[in-house]
Motif scaffolding. Structure first.
Motif, PDB file in Angstrom:
ATOM      1  N   PRO A 171       8.683  26.415  27.286  1.00  0.00           N
ATOM      2  CA  PRO A 171       7.996  26.504  28.584  1.00  0.00           C
ATOM      3  C   PRO A 171       8.893  26.081  29.747  1.00  0.00           C
ATOM      4  O   PRO A 171       8.819  26.632  30.845  1.00  0.00           O
ATOM      5  N   ARG A 172       9.770  25.121  29.510  1.00  0.00           N
ATOM      6  CA  ARG A 172      10.655  24.655  30.557  1.00  0.00           C
ATOM      7  C   ARG A 172      11.631  25.766  30.970  1.00  0.00           C
ATOM      8  O   ARG A 172      11.889  25.969  32.155  1.00  0.00           O
ATOM      9  N   GLU A 173      12.146  26.503  29.987  1.00  0.00           N
ATOM     10  CA  GLU A 173      13.067  27.594  30.290  1.00  0.00           C
ATOM     11  C   GLU A 173      12.359  28.716  31.036  1.00  0.00           C
ATOM     12  O   GLU A 173      12.918  29.302  31.962  1.00  0.00           O
ATOM     13  N   GLU A 174      11.120  29.020  30.645  1.00  0.00           N
ATOM     14  CA  GLU A 174      10.359  30.059  31.356  1.00  0.00           C
ATOM     15  C   GLU A 174      10.104  29.648  32.800  1.00  0.00           C
ATOM     16  O   GLU A 174      10.209  30.447  33.719  1.00  0.00           O
ATOM     17  N   ARG A 175       9.749  28.392  32.997  1.00  0.00           N
ATOM     18  CA  ARG A 175       9.449  27.899  34.339  1.00  0.00           C
ATOM     19  C   ARG A 175      10.703  27.919  35.208  1.00  0.00           C
ATOM     20  O   ARG A 175      10.653  28.269  36.394  1.00  0.00           O
ATOM     21  N   ASP A 176      11.856  27.560  34.631  1.00  0.00           N
ATOM     22  CA  ASP A 176      13.098  27.542  35.400  1.00  0.00           C
ATOM     23  C   ASP A 176      13.584  28.956  35.727  1.00  0.00           C
ATOM     24  O   ASP A 176      14.194  29.185  36.772  1.00  0.00           O
ATOM     25  N   ALA A 177      13.321  29.905  34.835  1.00  0.00           N
ATOM     26  CA  ALA A 177      13.788  31.284  35.045  1.00  0.00           C
ATOM     27  C   ALA A 177      12.930  32.028  36.070  1.00  0.00           C
ATOM     28  O   ALA A 177      13.390  32.957  36.710  1.00  0.00           O
ATOM     29  N   GLU A 178      11.702  31.639  36.229  1.00  0.00           N
ATOM     30  CA  GLU A 178      10.770  32.327  37.130  1.00  0.00           C
ATOM     31  C   GLU A 178      11.053  31.933  38.583  1.00  0.00           C
ATOM     32  O   GLU A 178      11.144  30.750  38.899  1.00  0.00           O
ATOM     33  N   PRO A 179      11.195  32.925  39.507  1.00  0.00           N
ATOM     34  CA  PRO A 179      11.442  32.561  40.909  1.00  0.00           C
ATOM     35  C   PRO A 179      10.174  31.989  41.554  1.00  0.00           C
ATOM     36  O   PRO A 179       9.061  32.319  41.173  1.00  0.00           O
ATOM     37  N   ILE A 180      10.379  31.131  42.522  1.00  0.00           N
ATOM     38  CA  ILE A 180       9.248  30.531  43.226  1.00  0.00           C
ATOM     39  C   ILE A 180       8.736  31.531  44.249  1.00  0.00           C
ATOM     40  O   ILE A 180       9.477  32.024  45.093  1.00  0.00           O
ATOM     41  N   ARG A 181       7.470  31.858  44.157  1.00  0.00           N
ATOM     42  CA  ARG A 181       6.870  32.819  45.083  1.00  0.00           C
ATOM     43  C   ARG A 181       6.086  32.051  46.142  1.00  0.00           C
ATOM     44  O   ARG A 181       5.257  31.211  45.829  1.00  0.00           O
ATOM     45  N   GLY A 182       6.341  32.403  47.368  1.00  0.00           N
ATOM     46  CA  GLY A 182       5.600  31.751  48.446  1.00  0.00           C
ATOM     47  C   GLY A 182       4.285  32.476  48.668  1.00  0.00           C
ATOM     48  O   GLY A 182       4.242  33.682  48.805  1.00  0.00           O
ATOM     49  N   GLY A 183       3.196  31.777  48.732  1.00  0.00           N
ATOM     50  CA  GLY A 183       1.885  32.395  48.870  1.00  0.00           C
ATOM     51  C   GLY A 183       1.484  32.597  50.306  1.00  0.00           C
ATOM     52  O   GLY A 183       1.103  33.678  50.716  1.00  0.00           O
ATOM     53  N   ARG A 184       1.602  31.605  51.164  1.00  0.00           N
ATOM     54  CA  ARG A 184       1.099  31.690  52.539  1.00  0.00           C
ATOM     55  C   ARG A 184       2.226  31.455  53.527  1.00  0.00           C
ATOM     56  O   ARG A 184       2.229  30.473  54.270  1.00  0.00           O
TER      57      ARG A 184
END
Length: 138
Positions: free
Chosen positions: A117-130
């Motif tokens: 889960p840590r690797e998945e979380r680190d690989a995923e880009p941060i999406r800005g919502g608002r």
């Protein structure tokens, strides 16, 4: 007369050597001692019953009856040792070897499970919502 410190040491009566096996747990040892005593009394009763039967004594019949009852009790005492040992092993477990293969494999699987889960979380880009704001505004 003083013993010289540099002189030969007196011989001891015995030399302690390490034991190959560990001691039995206290409950198991207690039931084993009880079983040995009961079985030995049963054997003495059986021999006494046989000899009094051969001699034609009036004591033969009561001794045979008590030997039968004692045999049942001795059987239960021996079973009690086995049951007590099984219960103790079930409650307290067995000592495992730290370098066992099963433990190493379990440790590796656990580490892989935690890191996934840590690797998945680190690989995923941060999406800005608002518009990049973290807290909602009115």
């Amino acid at each position: 007369m003083a013993i010289e410190e540099d002189g030969p040491r007196p011989r001891t009566l015995w030399v302690e050597e390490p034991v190959g096996r560990t001691r039995l747990p206290d409950p198991v040892r207690g039931s084993a001692v009880r079983a040995v005593i009961i079985v030995s009394v049963t054997l003495i009763q059986a021999v006494t019953a046989f000899l009094s039967t051969v001699a034609g004594s009036w004591l033969a019949f009561p001794m045979v009856l008590s030997s039968v009852v004692s045999t049942v009790v001795a059987t239960w005492a021996v079973l009690d040792v086995w049951i007590t040992r099984q219960v103790w092993i079930q409650r307290h477990g067995v000592t495992s070897v730290p370098s066992s293969t099963a433990r190493r494999l379990r440790r590796e699987r656990r580490a892989a499970r935690r890191s996934a889960p840590r690797e998945e979380r680190d690989a995923e880009p941060i999406r800005g919502g608002r518009g990049g704001r973290l807290s909602p505004q009115s």
